[in-house]
Write an enzyme that holds these catalytic residues in place. Structure first.
Site, PDB file in Angstrom:
ATOM      1  N   SER A  36       0.791  -1.237   0.000  1.00 53.22           N
ATOM      2  CA  SER A  36       0.000   0.000   0.000  1.00 53.22           C
ATOM      3  C   SER A  36       0.819   1.281   0.000  1.00 53.22           C
ATOM      4  CB  SER A  36      -0.953   0.013   1.198  1.00 53.22           C
ATOM      5  OG  SER A  36      -2.018  -0.881   0.983  1.00 53.22           O
TER       6      SER A  36
ATOM      7  N   SER B  11      -5.301   3.275   4.749  1.00 54.77           N
ATOM      8  CA  SER B  11      -5.021   2.310   3.682  1.00 54.77           C
ATOM      9  C   SER B  11      -6.291   1.599   3.208  1.00 54.77           C
ATOM     10  CB  SER B  11      -3.978   1.288   4.145  1.00 54.77           C
ATOM     11  OG  SER B  11      -3.030   1.051   3.144  1.00 54.77           O
TER      12      SER B  11
ATOM     13  N   LYS C  36      -0.250   3.712  -2.571  1.00 57.25           N
ATOM     14  CA  LYS C  36      -1.308   4.716  -2.453  1.00 57.25           C
ATOM     15  C   LYS C  36      -0.775   6.153  -2.428  1.00 57.25           C
ATOM     16  CE  LYS C  36      -4.770   1.700  -0.277  1.00 57.25           C
ATOM     17  NZ  LYS C  36      -4.072   0.430  -0.032  1.00 57.25           N
TER      18      LYS C  36
END
Length: 275
Positions: A56, A113, A59
């Site tokens: 993640s 997340s 992101k």
């Protein structure tokens, strides 16, 4: 005479080892880099050019591409079945059919997340998810991430890969975006899915943002089986903007321990050398 020589060797080794320990933060993560963003000096690196899944941490790139498009931040986006994780089957508290302003999804993707939030941001990009992924890879090339590749907006696909050195560039670039600085360091946040369950509370996935001893500007965690536990930050340490990238920390608390070791190491060495 031999005993004297042996004693000298032992003392030399011990002092040398102690000095080495003092000048090394003893990072447990498999790959890492510590970078002074002010003077662009690499303070420490470990396997910094090894290409690895980044989970993640992806992101942060999702956020930059979304913000670069200058899409309406208050536009309502509805979570659809297309946003449900069918690859890793991770759960989400954002029900299919619920709607949120784009800026809310961006905040949840960064601070907590939230995978459906990140998937929806990519899906609603002009041209759809495929165009979004293309924009991610173009942005990576633009900021000098030469050993990185993105295949989705969530990081759930282990095909999202990078290096610690490249991710230092990603964190530095992310720090130029006010919303990323704000959203990624939000301690907790409430959203309403518009049903009878009432508001949902989200907390930051990086426990260090709650710690008053840290002054964090950008933060992102990541976790996949293939990637281990990851953490990237830009933080003010001893008056310097320091980028910390920690990849593949298998212990549950290792990445937090590594970050604290880096901070203590920099602060301890501040008087002895410029970082």
């Amino acid at each position: 005479m031999k005993q004297a020589v042996l004693l000298f060797c032992i003392l030399f080794f011990c002092s040398h080892h102690a000095l080495a320990q003092k000048n090394n933060p003893d990072i447990k993560s498999q790959a890492a880099i510590v970078f002074n963003a002010q003077n662009e000096r690499i303070i420490y690196d470990k396997n910094a050019d090894k290409v690895m899944p980044i989970a993640s941490i992806t992101k942060l790139m999702t956020a930059m591409v979304t913000l670069d498009a200058h899409l309406p931040p208050n536009e309502k986006i509805t979570i659809t079945q297309a946003d449900v994780d069918k690859l890793k089957r991770t759960s989400s508290r954002l029900p299919v059919g619920s709607s949120y302003p784009r800026h809310e999804l961006l905040r949840l993707a960064l601070m907590s997340s939230e995978n459906r939030a990140a998937a929806a941001l990519g899906r609603t990009y002009p041209g759809g998810t495929q165009a979004f992924v293309q924009a991610m890879n173009l942005k990576a090339k633009k900021i000098g991430m030469v050993n990185s590749r993105f295949v989705d907006s969530t990081g759930l696909n282990s095909g999202n890969v990078s290096t610690a050195r490249d991710l230092a560039k990603l964190v530095s670039a992310s720090n130029n975006y006010v919303p990323i600085r704000e959203f990624s360091t939000t301690s907790k946040h409430f959203v309403s899915p518009g049903n009878k369950r009432g508001q949902l509370q989200y907390v930051n996935s990086n426990s260090l943002v709650h710690n008053q001893n840290w002054e964090i500007g950008v933060s992102k965690t990541g976790y996949l089986n293939e990637a281990g536990r990851c953490l990237v930050m830009q933080a003010n340490i001893s008056g310097q903007p320091v980028v910390i990238v920690l990849l593949n920390s298998w212990g549950k608390n290792t990445r937090i321990g590594d970050a604290n070791r880096v901070k203590k190491w920099i602060e301890g060495n501040q008087g002895r050398r410029q970082v």
